[in-house]
Motif scaffolding. Structure first.
Motif: not given
Lengths: 365, 526
Positions: B317, B322, B344-346, B349, B355-357, B362-365, B378, B435
């Motif tokens: 994380e 995040y 932050d994620g942006q 990136r 990042h493949v969570p 809950r996160e990746g999709l 993302g 990703e």
């Protein structure tokens, strides 16, 4: 694979809901000793049977489109904004301030500024609960409903104070100048040779509402912001992963939502009343919740649902007039039943129908 | 109805020789999906029976039918030779079936004793039940190595101990048949060994045990018989001693599978990621990362082994942007913002991290979104996906998705399909495609094959190694030791928010890593 074909999801389910609602309402009418079929006929005829009726129906529908869109936009970000009532009331203050500030020469000059006034005051009223939700975790359902009461009190205070018409005893502002008068349906259609009722309050705001519905569609499904709003609404954890700022999205979404609710006052305050009075929102903020539910939070569905609810409102008044045995409360009961069936009891019809479609599909394959 | 008794078929055989459980012709459909197709199974008394199968093969559905969560569309259940209709979990408990779920069903702020008697109290007053349970727990802990402090709060127990409480709960309800669903997923190897000793002890007492797992090694180690499920059908039931992991894998997938990953030795280049003294304190004030230092070079895979919940998620994380932290993280020599506006994620990136969570649901999709919308997830600010300052270019995005689906063999290759309608393996391929095709300098990969079918695992591993061979740095987090050992060029073990040590995969084994994962240094343990 989807559980049901799309047409069933979008049209069949609401239609069956509506039939059920009419059936139960019919029982209520029957219990009072009136003829339910006659009641339905009166409602339909009263809301669609004349240009006056239609004018009222679409006038109410305009309000419901604005508040329905307000609820739907917030709902896509999984924010339950039930403060449409208060945001609309504050929007009215915004409209009044703008229209009283200058002696407007023409409506098309006044309208953009009135829109800014209505939108910004409505947005402001939604911004406070949004901030409390985003930064402090105060639940937005609680805060927005509380803000409805505060808005009503503020409106009452202003109409008895700073904004009060000094020339009479009523809690209202002085009438806006003639340059702030929006064209009514009668005035627009008369040059085209179409005779539309002069008494109906339908005005150009209806077109504004349709434009807003289209813009909301573009916002949600064609822009990056809409993408972020919907993603945030679907999964907060996923949005966090993607780098979507929760505070920012919550704030922006609620500002848009509040502004849309505030727009109602363009129709009522500017278009119909010509001055700001106390209880002009008349529950449209709450009807917006049912409209958004029935319209499945899609602008197209919301327009259709808003027209239906406009028919119910207008038809309800006609019913009161034509069937004196039905009390005002009884008409409310009928309207509430329809909200209950189309909104709250949606799954009662949906689930069996989904099972039915699954079975049909299995037999085919 | 679960079981329609036909008089002619009523068994009258002596219970002593009858199997503990017999299922006949169990079928269950969820809508158009046939989760169980005409399944028959017989488990002898006092046996440990394994059920293996890929995700979605129908293992859990079958066990849920046996435990009364679902009603079968057809079929019969015999317990100890007697036809037993099971309409709910209470019926299952009465029939002597106990279940230990993958996710424990314990009340966190109750004591062990309170949890054990919960729902099985003898009367309105708790004291007699508690006393009875205390006595029983004392007996059981001696007999089966099931020692747990009866007055400890659940929230203060380790995962392994919590699992023992679940077993004790079942035994308190006089279960003769114990079903364990993926019991070792959250355990260290040492804890798993302990569990197996418990199970063997229970078996010696004549209890029947059904073990659901996807770990073939465990099946080989502990079971007497094993059934393989594939696509809702029971494809084989064999004696464990007559089979091999390769054979079972083939039965599970329906074709030959490479269990080993083929890869060339790594050729590490410049240092891509440097982490120094990284610390994370969570909302409750608990320190989750206690000063981590790591480095990953270009062209190598650093694997992080550890039981889940020891800080790996927090590490990912922080790197993903995040979670705020203190310490220093440098990417290609440039320091990353760990607390401020650019954490932050942006920003991550943009700086070249993909990042493949760990948790794709809950996160990746976004499961309700279509595949093409998820492909922008993302990256929706990427100019490639936008027509102008305002509007997104959905058509370009759909086309881009179609190509990525093609290259990553996502099935079905329909960009319009909602993410929730893809299988676990194909969902993971969607995330990987998104990703990996960003061509990142650093790829974070969490649990790349969790809930992914064996066929897809092969593909996913290949793509990760391919990216490494292209000279990218890869940080891999996985709770599957096998995966860590076969993919990594270097292994770091995490325990309690610290790095316990680094090992080269060729110089270590599961045993040593297992000790490190349990917080024991190699030397002290020996």
């Amino acid at each position: 694979m989807d559980k049901m074909p799309k047409w069933a999801d979008v049209f069949l389910v609401p239609f069956i809901n509506l039939l059920l609602a009419f059936f139960v309402s019919g029982l209520v009418v029957l219990a009072v000793g009136e003829n339910p079929f006659q009641a339905i006929w009166i409602m339909i005829k009263g809301s669609l049977g004349s240009t006056a009726g239609l004018g009222y129906t679409l006038y109410y529908a305009t309000n419901y489109i604005f508040t329905g869109l307000a609820v739907a936009v917030a709902f896509h970000a999984r924010l339950f904004n039930i403060g449409g009532e208060g945001q609309a009331a504050m929007g009215g203050v915004g409209v009044a301030v703008v229209l009283l500030a200058f002696n407007w020469q023409h409506w098309w000059l006044a309208l953009p500024f009135a829109i800014i006034g209505a939108g910004s005051f409505g947005a402001f009223w939604a911004a406070i609960p949004a901030y409390l939700q985003a930064k402090r975790g105060s639940h937005i359902v609680i805060t927005t409903i509380m803000f409805n009461f505060i808005a009503a009190a503020v409106l009452g205070y202003l109409l008895n104070g700073a904004l009060k018409n000094p020339n009479n005893q009523n809690a209202e502002t002085v009438p806006f100048g003639p340059g702030a008068h929006l064209p009514t349906a009668h005035e627009i259609l008369a040059p085209l040779g179409i005779q539309f009722s002069k008494s109906a309050p339908l005005n150009i705001s209806f077109l504004l509402a349709l434009l807003c519905a289209f813009l909301v569609f573009v916002l949600l499904w064609r822009t990056r912001l809409g993408f972020a709003i919907r993603a945030f609404g679907q999964s907060e954890t996923a949005a966090r992963y993607a780098g979507i700022n929760a505070v920012k999205i919550t704030m922006i979404t609620m500002l848009i939502s509040g502004a849309l609710a505030g727009m109602l006052s363009i129709n009522v305050v500017m278009g119909e009343q010509g001055r700001l009075i106390k209880e002009f929102v008349e529950g449209a903020g709450f009807v917006g919740i049912a409209v958004a539910l029935m319209g499945r939070s899609h602008p197209f569905g919301i327009v259709l649902a808003a027209i239906l609810f406009g028919m119910l409102t207008q038809g309800g008044f006609e019913l009161l007039w034509e069937m004196p045995d039905l009390s005002k409360e009884m008409v409310l009961v009928i309207q509430a039943l329809i909200i209950l069936f189309t909104g709250a009891l949606d799954n009662m019809v949906r689930m069996p129908l989904e099972k039915l479609f699954l079975r049909l599909r299995k037999e085919q394959s | 109805m679960c079981s329609v008794a036909t008089k002619g078929r009523q068994e009258t055989a002596a219970p002593s020789t009858a199997p503990a459980i017999e299922l006949r012709g169990i079928s269950k459909a969820f809508g158009p999906v046939q989760a169980n197709k005409d399944i028959s199974l017989s488990v002898a008394r006092g046996a440990i029976h394994g059920i293996v199968g890929e995700n979605g093969a129908g293992k859990s559905t079958l066990m849920s039918i046996l435990y009364g969560f679902y009603k079968a569309d057809a079929g019969e259940i015999f317990i100890g030779g007697k036809l037993t209709p099971i309409h709910g979990s209470q019926d299952a408990i009465n029939a002597g079936i106990g279940m230990v779920h993958q996710h424990f069903k314990l009340v966190e702020n109750f004591t062990v004793l309170e949890n054990v008697i919960l729902g099985a109290e003898d009367g309105q007053m708790l004291r007699p039940s508690l006393a009875k349970a205390r006595k029983l727990l004392a007996e059981l802990s001696d007999e089966y190595e099931l020692s747990v402090d009866p007055d400890a709060m659940i929230e203060n127990l380790s995962v392994g101990h919590q699992q023992r409480v679940e077993i004790l709960k079942a035994l308190y309800r006089q279960a003769d048949i114990l079903i364990l669903d993926e019991p070792t997923g959250v355990l260290t190897p040492a804890e798993a060994d302990h569990l197996f000793r418990i199970l063997n002890g229970l078996k010696a007492q004549g209890k029947t045990i059904i073990l659901i797992t996807h770990k073939l090694r465990e099946i080989m180690e502990i079971t007497d018989t094993v059934s393989v499920m594939r696509r809702g059908e029971m494809t084989a039931t064999v004696q464990t001693k007559d089979t091999s992991p390769e054979n079972l894998a083939e039965l599970m997938v329906g074709r030959k599978v490479l269990l080993e990953v083929e890869k060339k030795p790594a050729t590490p280049g410049a240092c891509v990621l440097e982490i120094e003294n990284l610390r994370v304190v969570d909302e409750k004030g608990v320190e989750r990362l206690k000063g981590i230092s790591l480095a990953v070079q270009a062209g190598e895979i650093l694997g992080i082994a550890g039981v889940s919940g020891n800080g790996q998620s927090e590490l990912m994380e922080v790197l993903g942007g995040y979670q705020t932290a203190t310490g220093t993280v440098r990417l290609n020599g440039r320091e990353l913002d760990l607390t401020g506006r650019h954490s932050d994620g942006q920003s991550r990136r943009n700086s070249g991290i993909a990042h493949v969570p760990e948790d794709r649901h809950r996160e990746g999709l976004i499961l309700e979104f279509s595949a093409w919308e998820n492909m922008a997830f993302g990256y929706h600010n990427d100019p490639k996906y936008n027509k102008n300052a305002l509007l997104m270019d959905n058509a370009a995005l759909r086309e881009d998705t179609r190509q990525k689906m093609d290259r990553f063999d996502v099935r079905p290759p329909i960009p319009r399909l909602q993410a929730k309608n893809f299988s676990g393996g194909n969902q993971q391929k969607l995330v990987l495609a998104r990703e990996i095709e960003r061509n990142p300098d650093l790829l974070l990969v969490g649990q790349p094959t969790r809930g992914v079918d064996i066929g897809a695992i092969e593909f996913i591993h290949k793509r990760i190694i391919q990216l490494r061979d292209e000279g990218k740095a890869i940080l891999l987090v996985s709770v599957e030791l096998e995966e860590i050992l076969s993919l990594s060029d270097r292994i770091a073990v995490m325990f309690d928010g610290r790095i316990m040590g680094e090992r080269m995969p060729e110089d270590t084994d599961e045993k040593e890593l297992g000790l490190l994962m349990a917080g024991m240094g190699t030397r002290e343990a020996n």
